[in-house]
Design a protein around this motif. Structure first.
Motif, PDB file in Angstrom:
ATOM      1  N   LEU A  33       0.843  -1.223   0.020  1.00  0.00           N
ATOM      2  CA  LEU A  33       0.061   0.049  -0.008  1.00  0.00           C
ATOM      3  C   LEU A  33       1.026   1.251   0.200  1.00  0.00           C
ATOM      4  O   LEU A  33       0.640   2.243  -0.642  1.00  0.00           O
ATOM      5  CB  LEU A  33      -0.965   0.025   1.270  1.00  0.00           C
ATOM      6  N   LEU A  34       2.046   1.104   0.759  1.00  0.00           N
ATOM      7  CA  LEU A  34       2.878   2.358   0.755  1.00  0.00           C
ATOM      8  C   LEU A  34       3.592   2.570  -0.567  1.00  0.00           C
ATOM      9  O   LEU A  34       3.307   3.843  -1.081  1.00  0.00           O
ATOM     10  CB  LEU A  34       3.947   2.085   1.823  1.00  0.00           C
ATOM     11  N   TYR A  35       4.007   1.498  -1.472  1.00  0.00           N
ATOM     12  CA  TYR A  35       4.244   1.637  -2.596  1.00  0.00           C
ATOM     13  C   TYR A  35       3.382   2.057  -3.763  1.00  0.00           C
ATOM     14  O   TYR A  35       3.480   2.984  -4.373  1.00  0.00           O
ATOM     15  CB  TYR A  35       4.731   0.188  -3.145  1.00  0.00           C
ATOM     16  N   PHE A  36       2.112   1.656  -3.505  1.00  0.00           N
ATOM     17  CA  PHE A  36       1.090   2.035  -4.348  1.00  0.00           C
ATOM     18  C   PHE A  36       0.688   3.292  -4.147  1.00  0.00           C
ATOM     19  O   PHE A  36       0.298   4.266  -5.016  1.00  0.00           O
ATOM     20  CB  PHE A  36      -0.190   1.100  -4.034  1.00  0.00           C
ATOM     21  N   TYR A  37       0.635   3.753  -2.667  1.00  0.00           N
ATOM     22  CA  TYR A  37       0.331   5.318  -2.634  1.00  0.00           C
ATOM     23  C   TYR A  37       1.545   5.927  -3.335  1.00  0.00           C
ATOM     24  O   TYR A  37       0.981   7.324  -3.826  1.00  0.00           O
ATOM     25  CB  TYR A  37       0.192   5.494  -0.997  1.00  0.00           C
ATOM     26  N   ARG A  38       2.693   5.742  -3.141  1.00  0.00           N
ATOM     27  CA  ARG A  38       3.800   6.419  -3.850  1.00  0.00           C
ATOM     28  C   ARG A  38       3.637   6.638  -5.414  1.00  0.00           C
ATOM     29  O   ARG A  38       3.803   7.608  -6.159  1.00  0.00           O
ATOM     30  CB  ARG A  38       5.104   6.204  -3.440  1.00  0.00           C
ATOM     31  N   ALA A  39       3.309   5.595  -6.004  1.00  0.00           N
ATOM     32  CA  ALA A  39       3.126   5.442  -7.502  1.00  0.00           C
ATOM     33  C   ALA A  39       1.885   6.384  -7.743  1.00  0.00           C
ATOM     34  O   ALA A  39       1.915   7.160  -8.802  1.00  0.00           O
ATOM     35  CB  ALA A  39       2.933   3.936  -7.875  1.00  0.00           C
ATOM     36  N   LEU A  40       0.882   6.225  -7.034  1.00  0.00           N
ATOM     37  CA  LEU A  40      -0.402   7.026  -7.300  1.00  0.00           C
ATOM     38  C   LEU A  40      -0.087   8.715  -7.119  1.00  0.00           C
ATOM     39  O   LEU A  40      -0.452   9.428  -8.020  1.00  0.00           O
ATOM     40  CB  LEU A  40      -1.409   6.704  -6.424  1.00  0.00           C
ATOM     41  N   GLU A  41       0.730   9.090  -6.187  1.00  0.00           N
ATOM     42  CA  GLU A  41       1.217  10.165  -5.948  1.00  0.00           C
ATOM     43  C   GLU A  41       1.797  11.003  -7.046  1.00  0.00           C
ATOM     44  O   GLU A  41       1.828  11.974  -7.604  1.00  0.00           O
ATOM     45  CB  GLU A  41       1.910  10.156  -4.693  1.00  0.00           C
ATOM     46  N   ASN A  42       3.007  10.066  -7.576  1.00  0.00           N
ATOM     47  CA  ASN A  42       3.918  10.335  -8.674  1.00  0.00           C
ATOM     48  C   ASN A  42       2.729  10.390 -10.069  1.00  0.00           C
ATOM     49  O   ASN A  42       3.075  11.516 -10.729  1.00  0.00           O
ATOM     50  CB  ASN A  42       4.833   9.197  -8.846  1.00  0.00           C
ATOM     51  N   SER A  43       1.791   9.528 -10.015  1.00  0.00           N
ATOM     52  CA  SER A  43       0.965   9.775 -11.403  1.00  0.00           C
ATOM     53  C   SER A  43       0.063  11.140 -11.269  1.00  0.00           C
ATOM     54  O   SER A  43       0.074  11.596 -12.277  1.00  0.00           O
ATOM     55  CB  SER A  43       0.063   8.348 -11.377  1.00  0.00           C
ATOM     56  N   VAL A  44      -0.379  11.434 -10.187  1.00  0.00           N
ATOM     57  CA  VAL A  44      -0.990  12.682  -9.820  1.00  0.00           C
ATOM     58  C   VAL A  44      -0.182  13.791 -10.237  1.00  0.00           C
ATOM     59  O   VAL A  44      -0.570  14.593 -11.115  1.00  0.00           O
ATOM     60  CB  VAL A  44      -1.830  12.872  -8.466  1.00  0.00           C
ATOM     61  N   LYS A  48      -0.706  16.558 -13.293  1.00  0.00           N
ATOM     62  CA  LYS A  48      -0.641  17.968 -13.000  1.00  0.00           C
ATOM     63  C   LYS A  48       0.321  18.812 -14.127  1.00  0.00           C
ATOM     64  O   LYS A  48       0.051  19.619 -14.685  1.00  0.00           O
ATOM     65  CB  LYS A  48      -0.395  18.280 -11.606  1.00  0.00           C
ATOM     66  N   ASN A  49       1.682  18.182 -14.085  1.00  0.00           N
ATOM     67  CA  ASN A  49       2.659  18.556 -14.850  1.00  0.00           C
ATOM     68  C   ASN A  49       2.205  18.538 -16.180  1.00  0.00           C
ATOM     69  O   ASN A  49       2.276  19.539 -17.141  1.00  0.00           O
ATOM     70  CB  ASN A  49       4.030  17.904 -14.831  1.00  0.00           C
ATOM     71  N   SER A  50       1.512  17.448 -16.741  1.00  0.00           N
ATOM     72  CA  SER A  50       1.352  17.571 -18.256  1.00  0.00           C
ATOM     73  C   SER A  50       0.136  18.611 -18.545  1.00  0.00           C
ATOM     74  O   SER A  50       0.123  18.969 -19.591  1.00  0.00           O
ATOM     75  CB  SER A  50       0.712  16.118 -18.674  1.00  0.00           C
ATOM     76  N   GLU A  51      -0.758  18.643 -17.827  1.00  0.00           N
ATOM     77  CA  GLU A  51      -1.836  19.642 -17.791  1.00  0.00           C
ATOM     78  C   GLU A  51      -1.340  21.043 -17.818  1.00  0.00           C
ATOM     79  O   GLU A  51      -1.666  21.928 -18.685  1.00  0.00           O
ATOM     80  CB  GLU A  51      -2.944  19.467 -16.621  1.00  0.00           C
ATOM     81  N   LYS A  52      -0.407  21.208 -16.987  1.00  0.00           N
ATOM     82  CA  LYS A  52       0.271  22.743 -17.084  1.00  0.00           C
ATOM     83  C   LYS A  52       1.095  22.884 -18.239  1.00  0.00           C
ATOM     84  O   LYS A  52       0.674  24.004 -18.624  1.00  0.00           O
ATOM     85  CB  LYS A  52       1.111  22.760 -15.819  1.00  0.00           C
TER      86      LYS A  52
END
Length: 186
Positions: A33-44, A48-52
Motif C-alpha cells: 500500500l505504501l508503494y501503491f500510494y507513492r506510485a499514485l502520488e507520482n502519477s497525480v 498535473k505537470n502534463s496539464e500545466k
C-alpha cells in the motif's frame, strides 16, 4: 508450553502460526500500500505537470482553441476564451457555447462540433457575422473528432480563428485591384 511437554501433551502451534502468518501478511500489505500510494502520488503529479504543459502550449497560440466533450460542452479552453468572454477558465469549462457566447457564434461553434461528431471526420467552416456590439466578425473554424477503438467520439478538439482583419484587408485589396483595372482599361 514447557509444562505441557513434560506432562506428555503435545502443544498445538497452529494458532501461533496463524498469528505469525497474519502479521507477515499485514506487514507485506502495508509495504504494498505504501508503494501503491507513492506510485499514485507520482502519477497525480505527472498529470498535473502534463496539464500545466498543455495549458502553457495552447495559451500561447493566438487563436481560440478548445476541447469539447461529446455532448458539446467545453472540456479545455485556452486563455483567448477567458479574454473574449471576461470569464475565468473554470467558469467556462463544463458549459456549452450557448451559455457563454452570442447566439449566432454559439450556433456556429455547435454546428462545427456536431458535424465532426456526426460524420466522425474533420469539419471546417467560415462564418461572417456581427457581434452584439455591432462589430463585424469573420471567423474560420475547424474541428476533428477523437475516436476510441470502437469508433465512438470521445472528444472533439477545435479552433476558431478571428480573420476579420484579414478579410477587411482582402476587401480593400480587391477594391484597389478593381480601381486599377478601371484606370488601366481607359
Amino acid at each position: 508450553f514447557y509444562r505441557l511437554e513434560f506432562m506428555g501433551v503435545q502443544p498445538n502451534f497452529s494458532f501461533y502460526i496463524l498469528i505469525q502468518n497474519t502479521t507477515i501478511l499485514a506487514v507485506l500489505m502495508y509495504f504494498f500500500l505504501l508503494y501503491f500510494y507513492r506510485a499514485l502520488e507520482n502519477s497525480v503529479q505527472e498529470t498535473k505537470n502534463s496539464e500545466k504543459t498543455l495549458y502553457n502550449l495552447i495559451d500561447n497560440i493566438s487563436i481560440f482553441i478548445a476541447l469539447f466533450n461529446p455532448d458539446g460542452t467545453y472540456k479545455i479552453v485556452n486563455r483567448h476564451y477567458e479574454k473574449a468572454l471576461k470569464l475565468k477558465r473554470r467558469q467556462i469549462i463544463g458549459k456549452s457555447a450557448h451559455e457563454v457566447f452570442d447566439e449566432n457564434i454559439a450556433d456556429w461553434q455547435n454546428e462545427i462540433v456536431e458535424q465532426a461528431i456526426n460524420k466522425k471526420e474533420s469539419a471546417r467552416t467560415k462564418k461572417i457575422s456581427t457581434l452584439k456590439d455591432g462589430s463585424p466578425f469573420v471567423g474560420y473554424g475547424r474541428a476533428n473528432p477523437i475516436l476510441d477503438k470502437h469508433g465512438n467520439v470521445i472528444a472533439v478538439p477545435g479552433y476558431i480563428d478571428n480573420i476579420t482583419e484579414l478579410e477587411l484587408v482582402k476587401q480593400k485589396l480587391d477594391q484597389a485591384n478593381e480601381s486599377k483595372d478601371k484606370v488601366l482599361s481607359i
